[in-house]
Design an enzyme around this catalytic site. Structure first.
Site, PDB file in Angstrom:
ATOM      1  CG  PHE A 242      -1.795  -1.219   1.315  1.00  0.00           C
ATOM      2  CD1 PHE A 242      -2.541  -1.696   0.246  1.00  0.00           C
ATOM      3  CD2 PHE A 242      -1.821  -1.935   2.499  1.00  0.00           C
ATOM      4  CE1 PHE A 242      -3.310  -2.840   0.363  1.00  0.00           C
ATOM      5  CE2 PHE A 242      -2.578  -3.092   2.619  1.00  0.00           C
ATOM      6  CZ  PHE A 242      -3.325  -3.546   1.544  1.00  0.00           C
ATOM      7  N   GLY A 468       0.683  -8.641  -4.234  1.00  0.00           N
ATOM      8  CA  GLY A 468      -0.678  -9.147  -4.166  1.00  0.00           C
ATOM      9  C   GLY A 468      -1.547  -8.625  -5.287  1.00  0.00           C
ATOM     10  N   GLY A 510       2.875   0.541 -11.749  1.00  0.00           N
ATOM     11  CA  GLY A 510       3.551  -0.745 -11.852  1.00  0.00           C
ATOM     12  C   GLY A 510       3.101  -1.602 -13.012  1.00  0.00           C
ATOM     13  CB  ILE A 609      -9.212  -4.179 -18.168  1.00  0.00           C
ATOM     14  CG1 ILE A 609      -9.957  -2.872 -17.844  1.00  0.00           C
ATOM     15  CG2 ILE A 609      -9.098  -5.054 -16.932  1.00  0.00           C
ATOM     16  CD1 ILE A 609      -9.246  -1.960 -16.868  1.00  0.00           C
ATOM     17  N   GLY A 682      -2.812   2.184 -15.230  1.00  0.00           N
ATOM     18  CA  GLY A 682      -2.950   1.507 -13.947  1.00  0.00           C
ATOM     19  C   GLY A 682      -4.346   1.663 -13.377  1.00  0.00           C
ATOM     20  CD  GLU A 685      -1.895   4.519  -6.029  1.00  0.00           C
ATOM     21  OE1 GLU A 685      -1.718   5.166  -7.081  1.00  0.00           O
ATOM     22  OE2 GLU A 685      -1.133   4.597  -5.062  1.00  0.00           O
TER      23      GLU A 685
END
Length: 724
Positions: A242, A468, A510, A609, A682, A685
């Site tokens: 996180f 994760g 990432g 996606i 991304g 978040e």
């Protein structure tokens, strides 16, 4: 590979693997307990000893003396390294808190010693025997509201355009409110943990839990004053980060110093209280948001000012981060302030800036919609912008916020003529619905990989981490698609500093960056194979190399290529971001004020996606964090001692299974050719941004009671419920 122009037609546009649902390839290892985390790597080096840290019990001041005699005489103790034994260590990348060394104490639970013993229990028991004398610093001022009063209006605005004062003077409607968000802690399941072998003082090898291998390797070199090439780091599995594990932390430094002192490998895990007070966290904020609007709902002015706290030289929590970019407005004034306070280091926590900022801004948007008697979904649509509002010459690469609102509203069953606040009831429960917009910038980083055909497998190596999030899976999908292979033909190896440097995991950059790096490496491998075979642009399909009369199996070869993705300056012409809309229904008990989330829906726009299974997992995880942020999470500050007192998972209340109802996620699955070669952005978040405000807005719709200070606990509305 240089990404110097928008992506045209690519092999991913007719993909068979990328963009398709695939379960996580590391899943079986995780659920069977075979994925070794940092503290569990018993097989990597023999003779591991245990280190237990000791934290300072003052908020700021100096350590004047440390008596370790009793601790050294305790059973099993090998050695003790104290902060007075070590010169102040250098600051690593973006550190403002010294991780160890010297007498100065900057915050409560700063590491001041580590006990090395044969067992964990022996090390912990001995640490309690160390006697420490301090000189406490002068009383500190922890009043963030007072800091806001002192700082508001000062300094040059970070964003300023138009005549803001005139806009507010001439507006049809004006809102002006204060909002408060508390400090928040990462509190991932796996603690900060490291095994370090620096037993000979030469090569240092660390098996650590970390999101950014290369950054941390460089920081460790700086902190310890050794050559970066003498450091090797492995972090193949991370049990949650996180943002807390972006940076070098005390566990790694203490393990390294202990290993050098005792001449054996040492493992250190920070106890849960030190995760709250020793490591980084999200600062509390005090925000003032003023909005001015025309009668038709268009915004005439946005004035957003924020203050958060941080250590000297630190960053605080910039809750204004999204404001210059999200909504169109004729004028705007935005200013972020930081007040220096001796508290643990403030740094990145999931969606840093936007998470706290949208907790306030999206309530303010609802308050203005109410003042205008407009549907809050419609109000947001009216104020959409296809260009950067603070730089109209910079268009968005791709922005589908309106579609997120419309698709989400339809799927959720949003009633644009909702019943008046406090008028819908189900037995003892007052029912309400809320909406909030989501915004998060679409960052990218250079990222590299090695692609090789070895022993009948396509091997991908990169120091990218999987916290994760599904990195193993989407990188395997990218490689398999590019080389015309099946997922079973790909062996992905991550989290080792011996591999090519990647983007790492963080900042929502990432996935898009690392998949682009793997794509670049695979394209270089294709070119290498074509050159070696003397072929002109062969096809790679069904595991074979095809060109004219040539038809040969790809995996019979032995060949490799190393390449990285570099991002061209053309991208600066565009504003890149991801968008979403969160819809929530809550029930608030009319007598107790207890709030329960009944259902949630997120509609997200994040380019292609890459894997709907792992992407959905990211979004629903963010939504869960949003529930905690809205209803329960708060770092409770003892202003007398300068410490967060609820420093365990009993006192710091994150959302649990019973708090989470039905969750639905919709992806627009658009293509953004500016964002990356895969036309992806991304998403990790985006699932958090705006959720807490959607809950706050739903609670207002349920009760007619407007709360602006998080967490939205029952005590803040109980005395008003009798009027409902």
């Amino acid at each position: 590979m240089q990404f110097n122009e928008p992506a045209g037609e690519t092999l991913f546009d007719n993909a068979k693997i990328v963009g398709k649902a695939h379960t996580r390839i590391d899943g079986p290892l995780k659920v069977t307990g075979q994925a070794p985390y940092a503290y569990e790597r018993y097989d990597v080096v023999e003779g591991q000893l245990y280190g237990y840290p000791l934290g300072a019990t003052i908020s700021h001041g100096t350590v004047t003396a440390m008596d370790t005699a009793a601790a050294l005489a305790a059973p099993g103790v090998r050695t003790i390294v104290t902060t007075l034994d070590v010169e102040p260590l250098a600051l690593g990348m973006l550190n403002v808190a010294r991780l160890f060394g010297g007498a100065d104490v900057m915050h409560y639970h700063q590491a001041i010693a580590v006990v090395i013993a044969e067992t964990f229990e022996q090390a912990r028991a001995a640490a309690s025997l160390i006697e420490v004398s301090y000189e406490q610093g002068d009383p500190a001022d922890y009043d963030l509201d007072a800091a806001f009063e002192r700082l508001q209006g000062s300094g040059e605005p970070d964003t300023l355009y138009g005549d803001v004062d005139a806009a507010f003077r001439d507006a049809a409607a004006v809102t002006d409110q204060m909002y408060h968000t508390p400090g928040e802690s990462h509190q991932m399941m796996e603690p900060f943990a490291s095994i370090v072998d620096w037993s000979d003082g030469g090569q240092l090898t660390g098996w650590i839990s970390n999101q950014m291998i290369n950054w941390t390797r460089g920081s460790l070199a700086t902190t310890l004053g050794i050559d970066k090439e003498r450091i090797r780091i492995e972090s193949p599995y991370v049990g949650g980060g996180f943002g807390g594990k972006l940076w070098l932390r005390a566990d790694t430094v203490l393990a390294a110093l202990g290993s050098r002192a005792v001449g054996a490998p040492v493992k250190v895990a920070l106890p849960r209280p030190m995760m709250m007070n020793n490591t980084t966290h999200r600062s509390a904020t005090v925000q003032r948001i003023r909005l001015a609007a025309n009668a038709d709902g268009t915004l005439k002015g946005i004035w957003h000012e924020n203050v958060s706290y941080g250590l000297p030289g630190g960053r605080g929590e910039n809750a204004t981060a999204q404001t210059p970019y999200f909504y169109a407005s004729e004028t705007m004034r935005v200013k972020n302030h930081m007040a220096e306070m001796p508290l643990p280091e403030t740094a990145d926590m999931r969606a840093p800036g936007e998470a706290a900022g949208l907790m306030a801004l999206e309530i303010a948007m609802d308050e203005m919609a109410e003042a205008l008697e407009m549907d809050p979904v419609r109000f947001r649509i009216v104020n959409d912008s296809q260009v950067n509002p603070s730089n109209p010459d910079q268009p968005y690469s791709d922005r589908n916020f309106v579609q997120c609102l419309e698709r989400g509203a339809e799927a959720f069953g949003w009633d644009a003529s909702r019943p008046a606040p406090g008028s819908r009831r189900d037995g003892d429960w007052l029912i309400g619905q809320g909406v909030a917009g989501a915004f998060r910038g679409a960052l990218v980083q250079p990222s590299g990989a090695r692609a090789a055909i070895e022993n009948g497998k396509l091997v991908i190596e990169t120091d990218m981490t999987d916290i994760g999030t599904g990195s193993y899976t989407i990188l395997a999908q990218t490689a398999a698609e590019t080389m015309g292979l099946g997922m079973e033909d790909v062996d992905v190896r991550l989290g080792n500093s011996a591999y090519p440097v990647s983007s790492g995991s963080g900042g929502q950059f990432g996935a898009v960056s690392s998949t682009s790096g793997v794509y670049a490496a695979c394209m270089a491998l294709r070119e290498r194979i074509a050159s070696d075979l003397g072929l002109d642009a062969p096809a790679f399909a069904r595991g074979r190399i095809l060109a004219g009369d040539v038809d040969r199996p790809l995996l019979d070869m032995t060949v490799e290529a190393v390449e990285s993705i570099e991002w061209g300056d053309f991208m600066k012409q565009y504003q890149k971001a991801t968008f979403g809309a969160h819809f929530v229904e809550v029930g608030v008990n009319a007598y107790t004020g207890e709030t329960r989330v009944r259902r949630m829906l997120a509609c997200c726009d994040a380019g292609r996606i890459l894997n709907p299974v792992t992407a959905r997992s990211q979004v629903i995880g963010g939504m869960v964090m949003g529930v905690g942020a809205a209803l329960s999470e708060e770092m409770a500050l003892d202003t007398g001692r300068g410490m967060f007192v609820n420093h365990d998972l009993a006192g710091y209340e994150v959302a649990v299974h019973a708090d989470i109802p039905e969750q639905e996620v919709i992806f627009l699955d658009t293509l953004d050719p500016i964002a990356s070669p895969l036309k992806a952005k991304g998403v990790g978040e985006l699932g958090l941004c705006g959720v807490a405000a959607a809950i706050a807005n739903a609670m207002y719709n349920a009760t007619g009671i407007r709360l602006r200070s998080y967490p939205l606990t029952l005590d803040k509305m109980l005395d008003q419920l009798s009027d409902v």
